[in-house]
Scaffold this motif. Structure first.
Motif, short mmCIF file in Angstrom:
data_model
loop_
_atom_site.label_atom_id
_atom_site.label_comp_id
_atom_site.label_asym_id
_atom_site.label_seq_id
_atom_site.Cartn_x
_atom_site.Cartn_y
_atom_site.Cartn_z
N THR A 43 0.83 -1.20 0.00
CA THR A 43 0.00 0.00 0.00
C THR A 43 0.87 1.26 0.00
O THR A 43 2.04 1.22 0.37
CB THR A 43 -0.94 0.03 1.21
OG1 THR A 43 -0.15 -0.04 2.41
CG2 THR A 43 -1.93 -1.11 1.17
N CYS A 54 -3.60 3.43 -0.14
CA CYS A 54 -4.14 2.99 -1.43
C CYS A 54 -3.26 1.91 -2.04
O CYS A 54 -2.07 1.79 -1.73
CB CYS A 54 -4.27 4.17 -2.40
SG CYS A 54 -2.72 4.81 -3.06
N TRP A 55 -3.90 1.10 -2.89
CA TRP A 55 -3.19 0.16 -3.75
C TRP A 55 -3.10 0.80 -5.12
O TRP A 55 -4.13 1.15 -5.72
CB TRP A 55 -3.93 -1.17 -3.83
CG TRP A 55 -3.88 -1.98 -2.57
CD1 TRP A 55 -2.90 -2.87 -2.21
CD2 TRP A 55 -4.82 -1.98 -1.49
NE1 TRP A 55 -3.20 -3.43 -0.99
CE2 TRP A 55 -4.37 -2.91 -0.52
CE3 TRP A 55 -6.02 -1.29 -1.26
CZ2 TRP A 55 -5.07 -3.15 0.65
CZ3 TRP A 55 -6.71 -1.52 -0.09
CH2 TRP A 55 -6.24 -2.45 0.85
N VAL A 56 -1.89 0.99 -5.63
CA VAL A 56 -1.71 1.57 -6.96
C VAL A 56 -1.76 0.44 -7.98
O VAL A 56 -0.91 -0.45 -7.97
CB VAL A 56 -0.37 2.33 -7.05
CG1 VAL A 56 -0.19 2.89 -8.47
CG2 VAL A 56 -0.33 3.46 -6.02
N ARG A 59 0.04 3.20 -13.27
CA ARG A 59 0.63 4.55 -13.25
C ARG A 59 1.37 4.76 -14.57
O ARG A 59 1.84 3.80 -15.19
CB ARG A 59 1.61 4.71 -12.10
CG ARG A 59 2.71 3.66 -12.07
CD ARG A 59 3.83 3.99 -11.12
NE ARG A 59 4.65 5.09 -11.64
CZ ARG A 59 5.79 5.50 -11.05
NH1 ARG A 59 6.21 4.91 -9.94
NH2 ARG A 59 6.47 6.49 -11.56
N SER A 69 -3.70 6.75 -14.38
CA SER A 69 -3.34 6.04 -13.16
C SER A 69 -4.63 5.55 -12.52
O SER A 69 -5.70 6.11 -12.72
CB SER A 69 -2.57 6.95 -12.18
OG SER A 69 -3.41 7.96 -11.66
N TYR A 71 -6.06 3.88 -8.68
CA TYR A 71 -5.85 3.48 -7.30
C TYR A 71 -7.10 2.79 -6.77
O TYR A 71 -8.21 3.11 -7.19
CB TYR A 71 -5.59 4.67 -6.38
CG TYR A 71 -4.59 5.71 -6.82
CD1 TYR A 71 -3.47 5.38 -7.56
CD2 TYR A 71 -4.78 7.05 -6.48
CE1 TYR A 71 -2.55 6.35 -7.94
CE2 TYR A 71 -3.87 8.03 -6.85
CZ TYR A 71 -2.75 7.67 -7.58
OH TYR A 71 -1.85 8.64 -7.95
N MET A 73 -8.60 3.13 -3.23
CA MET A 73 -8.44 3.93 -2.02
C MET A 73 -9.14 3.25 -0.84
O MET A 73 -10.24 2.70 -0.99
CB MET A 73 -9.05 5.31 -2.23
CG MET A 73 -8.52 6.06 -3.44
SD MET A 73 -6.80 6.57 -3.24
CE MET A 73 -6.97 7.82 -1.95
N HIS A 139 -12.44 3.05 -6.17
CA HIS A 139 -11.46 3.26 -7.24
C HIS A 139 -11.38 4.74 -7.56
O HIS A 139 -12.39 5.45 -7.57
CB HIS A 139 -11.88 2.48 -8.49
CG HIS A 139 -11.70 1.01 -8.35
ND1 HIS A 139 -10.63 0.33 -8.88
CD2 HIS A 139 -12.45 0.08 -7.70
CE1 HIS A 139 -10.74 -0.95 -8.58
NE2 HIS A 139 -11.84 -1.13 -7.87
#
Length: 279
Positions: A43, A54-56, A59, A69, A71, A73, A139
């Motif tokens: 995260t 958040c998990w990316v 990107r 990008s 995420y 959240m 998201h």
């Protein structure tokens, strides 16, 4: 009408007894980020966000996503941000998968629940707060807006997937359908975020090759996806990135619908490499 269901990651950390083998794949044409890797260790915190991680998923990166990008959240009770977006040129889409989010957009406050969708134009003031007693997960898709002379900016939108009738693909008897939040012919929009639904046994019956870059997050169900030259099993919670022109096809499996949140860039000329001009 029954409400749809959505997968949301919960984090945590794998046991020392777990195997290392997984389904994560990263190639020049596509990537698969399976739900099992969305643990606490990967995260990211964000500046000016409170009680948030958040998990990316995607990107802008050489050899990876170029236009957006994305995420997932996770905002704890009492968390949020009064200045969430640092880039005034960025547009955004929020899509709620779990919990409740209070969004203040263009001076008006809205409460979004699972299935809730918000489109946020560039240069728009907005803020978010989790005023509930449980974490909210959603998201957040961001893109640098591409203005066109003579075309106005799109206005903010607050919608709910559960209120929209999906549009069936021709010749499929509704077995393959798309939930659209904006009109595909509206040239003000340079990205579409939709939800694609395939009923059990339905197929995308040919290898599509699109100029659009794709991001797909599986909200529900499972399928076998054809990505470039490979067949890959995916399920709720997995994310796929597809480079432009990457061949794709699909067989939906399982006892329930296979559904995914889809990003793609649309409605703009292809950018050209600048060359010295003739004189």
């Amino acid at each position: 009408m029954s409400r749809n269901s959505y997968y949301a990651p919960q984090g945590g950390h794998p046991s020392q007894n777990d195997l290392l083998t997984g389904r994560a794949v990263f190639t020049e044409a596509y990537a698969v980020i399976p739900k099992g890797v969305m643990q606490d260790i990967v995260t990211s915190p964000l500046p000016l966000w409170n009680k948030t991680r958040c998990w990316v998923l995607a990107r802008p990166l050489s050899g990876f996503a170029e236009t957006f990008s994305q995420y997932i959240m996770e905002v704890a009770p009492g968390g949020g941000s009064k200045r969430p977006e640092p880039d005034r040129d960025a547009e955004g889409v929020l899509f709620i998968v779990e919990g409740e989010l209070q969004l203040t957009l263009a001076g008006k406050t809205h409460v979004l629940r699972p299935g809730g969708y918000a489109f946020i134009p560039p240069a728009t003031d907005w803020s978010v707060l989790n005023a509930a007693k449980q974490s909210v997960r959603f998201h957040w898709i961001r893109k640098a807006y591409e203005p066109v002379e003579g075309i106005d900016l799109p206005e903010p939108l607050i919608l709910d997937e559960n209120d929209i009738e999906p549009s069936a693909m021709p010749g499929t008897d509704g077995r393959w359908a798309t939930t659209r939040f904006v009109d595909p012919d509206d040239m003000r929009h340079d990205m579409h975020v939709t939800i694609v639904t395939l009923q059990p046994g339905a197929v995308i019956p040919f290898a599509e090759t699109h100029v659009m870059e794709h991001g797909l997050y599986v909200l529900e169900g499972k399928a076998v996806y054809r990505l470039n030259q490979d067949w890959v099993e995916v399920e709720a919670g997995d994310f796929m990135w597809l480079r432009a022109f990457c061949p794709q096809a699909c067989y939906a499996g399982g006892v329930g619908p296979f559904r995914y949140l889809l990003y793609k860039d649309v409605n703009r000329h292809m950018k050209l490499t600048l060359q010295p001009r003739l004189r």
